[in-house]
Design a protein around this motif. Structure first.
Motif, PDB file in Angstrom:
ATOM      1  N   LEU A 109       0.828  -1.215   0.000  1.00  0.00           N
ATOM      2  CA  LEU A 109       0.000   0.000   0.000  1.00  0.00           C
ATOM      3  C   LEU A 109       0.859   1.262   0.000  1.00  0.00           C
ATOM      4  O   LEU A 109       0.505   2.259  -0.631  1.00  0.00           O
ATOM      5  CB  LEU A 109      -0.928  -0.008   1.217  1.00  0.00           C
TER       6      LEU A 109
ATOM      7  N   LEU B 255      -8.609  -0.471  -2.023  1.00  0.00           N
ATOM      8  CA  LEU B 255      -8.207   0.601  -1.114  1.00  0.00           C
ATOM      9  C   LEU B 255      -9.258   0.817  -0.024  1.00  0.00           C
ATOM     10  O   LEU B 255      -8.925   0.990   1.147  1.00  0.00           O
ATOM     11  CB  LEU B 255      -7.969   1.895  -1.893  1.00  0.00           C
TER      12      LEU B 255
ATOM     13  N   LYS C 127      -9.273  -2.097   2.567  1.00  0.00           N
ATOM     14  CA  LYS C 127      -8.125  -2.174   3.469  1.00  0.00           C
ATOM     15  C   LYS C 127      -8.114  -1.080   4.535  1.00  0.00           C
ATOM     16  O   LYS C 127      -7.319  -1.144   5.478  1.00  0.00           O
ATOM     17  CB  LYS C 127      -6.817  -2.104   2.663  1.00  0.00           C
TER      18      LYS C 127
ATOM     19  N   THR D  91      -3.754   2.225   6.676  1.00  0.00           N
ATOM     20  CA  THR D  91      -4.945   3.061   6.502  1.00  0.00           C
ATOM     21  C   THR D  91      -4.568   4.436   5.966  1.00  0.00           C
ATOM     22  O   THR D  91      -5.245   4.983   5.085  1.00  0.00           O
ATOM     23  CB  THR D  91      -5.692   3.212   7.843  1.00  0.00           C
TER      24      THR D  91
ATOM     25  N   CYS E 199      -3.949   4.075   2.315  1.00  0.00           N
ATOM     26  CA  CYS E 199      -5.197   3.890   1.575  1.00  0.00           C
ATOM     27  C   CYS E 199      -5.904   5.228   1.348  1.00  0.00           C
ATOM     28  O   CYS E 199      -6.345   5.530   0.229  1.00  0.00           O
ATOM     29  CB  CYS E 199      -6.135   2.951   2.333  1.00  0.00           C
TER      30      CYS E 199
END
Length: 429
Positions: free
Chosen positions: A314, A340, A343, A352, A355
């Motif tokens: 990510l 995205l 997650k 996070t 994302c």
């Protein structure tokens, strides 16, 4: 609580054996380590006069404690003197109780001391400067044997900078004549962190690392990736390192595409992330052209991928979306936005943040279709929960901005639960 041994039965037993079979052997109190309460294998005495098992007191001191566990006195030094008399008594006791299944404690090897390490570092440096590969190999074998004996030996070697001396060999010896020696050096470097970063950044060393990366030997490629990851993490001038490694992008891509092992894949993603951060947009575009985005999404979809792997994937995806070509590639893949959104709050706080940052880059700036799709897969609700739970200031700012633009579509879009998977998403062409 005292350790107990029961006699092991074997074959036929006579009358006496049958009587002794139910006996329990109790370890004498003065043979027990005051910390672990187990039979001491390598008793050592501190300056306070108290004797401990070396492994137990090492763990105590490594945890940052500066006092004697029994007396609570502050230790003037951390010297550990082997208690040979007590060790011999313990060994004799083990022999006397052999019939009850007690095995003799072997005589422990004496740990290396800083003076021995300093001496071997000097000898290694001299052998490298003199181009004596035979002597280097001999010293390297000794170093590896020391490291295998105990974690204590390994820490002592690392603290005295043995890694920096081995790195010098990568710069001075040629791959054509000394390939086997360099492979052994590289393998040893994987446990020799922290390394001498200044020596690692030399052009000759980086060229050697690049050749290992692009070679056919998978073990050497793995070791080179692990060493480079540590270098980039600890270097204060990552740009110069990346400049010396130009041309390895396709090799890194292949390592992610055809994994050597999970640890190597994660290290490779860290390297790619640093390369993108310290380079210009051409580096990001290069990885986009190679097709890295699809590999990252495969990692994120894989239910067996570890949290660390997802977190690093990510982070790379977020950095890739910093370029226009990266954003176009991300938007062009039907899995990007659903993954995205899914997650968020599922992996870690750092994941996070990546994302939300990626969504912010892909969806804002006139991408109305991206906003609609994000709302459809539940992004609006997840971002609200994220703000309620709390997050970093930058993430909060981006999440708030996304919510502002998504609010227009909340009553116009049929929403799906992103946690249910991606069956409703069309596969990318």
């Amino acid at each position: 609580m005292s350790s107990l041994w029961r006699r092991r039965r074997g074959g036929k037993s006579n009358r006496r054996d049958e009587i002794n079979s139910g006996r329990e052997v109790r370890v004498p109190t003065h043979f027990q380590c005051p910390i672990s309460l187990e039979l001491m294998k390598d008793p050592v005495s501190l300056a306070t006069g108290i004797t401990y098992d070396r492994e137990s007191i090492d763990k105590w001191l490594d945890a940052g404690n500066v006092t004697c566990p029994v007396t609570n006195q502050v230790l003037r030094n951390s010297d550990q003197i082997p208690n040979h008399a007590l060790r011999k008594m313990i060994q004799e006791w083990c022999v006397d109780n052999k019939s009850h299944g007690v095995e003799r404690i072997p005589t422990p090897r004496v740990p290396i001391n800083p003076y021995e390490v300093s001496d071997i570092c000097s000898r290694m440096a001299a052998a490298v400067r003199g181009g004596d590969d035979r002597k280097c190999r001999e010293l390297l074998t000794k170093i590896k044997n020391w490291a295998k004996e105990s974690d204590r030996n390994r820490r002592c070697l690392v603290e005295k900078g043995i890694g920096a001396e081995m790195m010098e060999a990568l710069a001075r010896f040629s791959m054509e004549k000394h390939a086997d020696l360099l492979k052994e050096m590289l393998s040893a470097l994987t446990w020799s962190f922290p390394l001498g970063v200044s020596k690692l950044k030399s052009p000759a060393t980086l060229r050697c690392m690049a050749r290992f990366l692009m070679g056919d030997d998978l073990a050497s490629r793995r070791d080179a990736i692990l060493v480079l990851k540590e270098l980039l993490i600890n270097s204060d001038d990552g740009a110069s390192v990346v400049e010396g490694l130009m041309g390895i992008e396709e090799t890194l891509f292949q390592v992610v595409k055809v994994p050597i092992c999970p640890r190597t894949t994660q290290a490779c993603l860290v390297i790619i992330h640093h390369m993108m951060m310290v380079s210009d947009e051409k580096m990001r575009s290069r990885f986009v052209q190679l097709g890295l985005l699809a590999l990252l999404l495969d990692i994120l979809v894989d239910g067996h991928a570890s949290k660390k792997a997802c977190e690093k994937a990510l982070a790379v995806l977020d950095e890739m979306c910093s370029s226009e070509q990266g954003k176009e590639s991300a938007w062009g893949n039907a899995l990007t936005i659903p993954i995205l959104v899914k997650k968020i709050l599922r992996v870690s706080d750092r994941a996070t943040e990546s994302c939300v940052s990626s969504l912010w880059k892909v969806c804002l700036g006139g991408n109305e279709e991206g906003l609609v799709e994000a709302v459809a897969v539940g992004a609006f609700q997840k971002l609200l929960v994220l703000l309620q739970l709390g997050c970093a200031a930058k993430t909060k700012e981006k999440a708030s901005e996304l919510l502002k633009f998504m609010n227009v579509y909340t009553n116009k879009v049929q929403c799906f639960d992103s946690s249910m998977g991606f069956k409703y998403v069309k596969s990318p062409a």
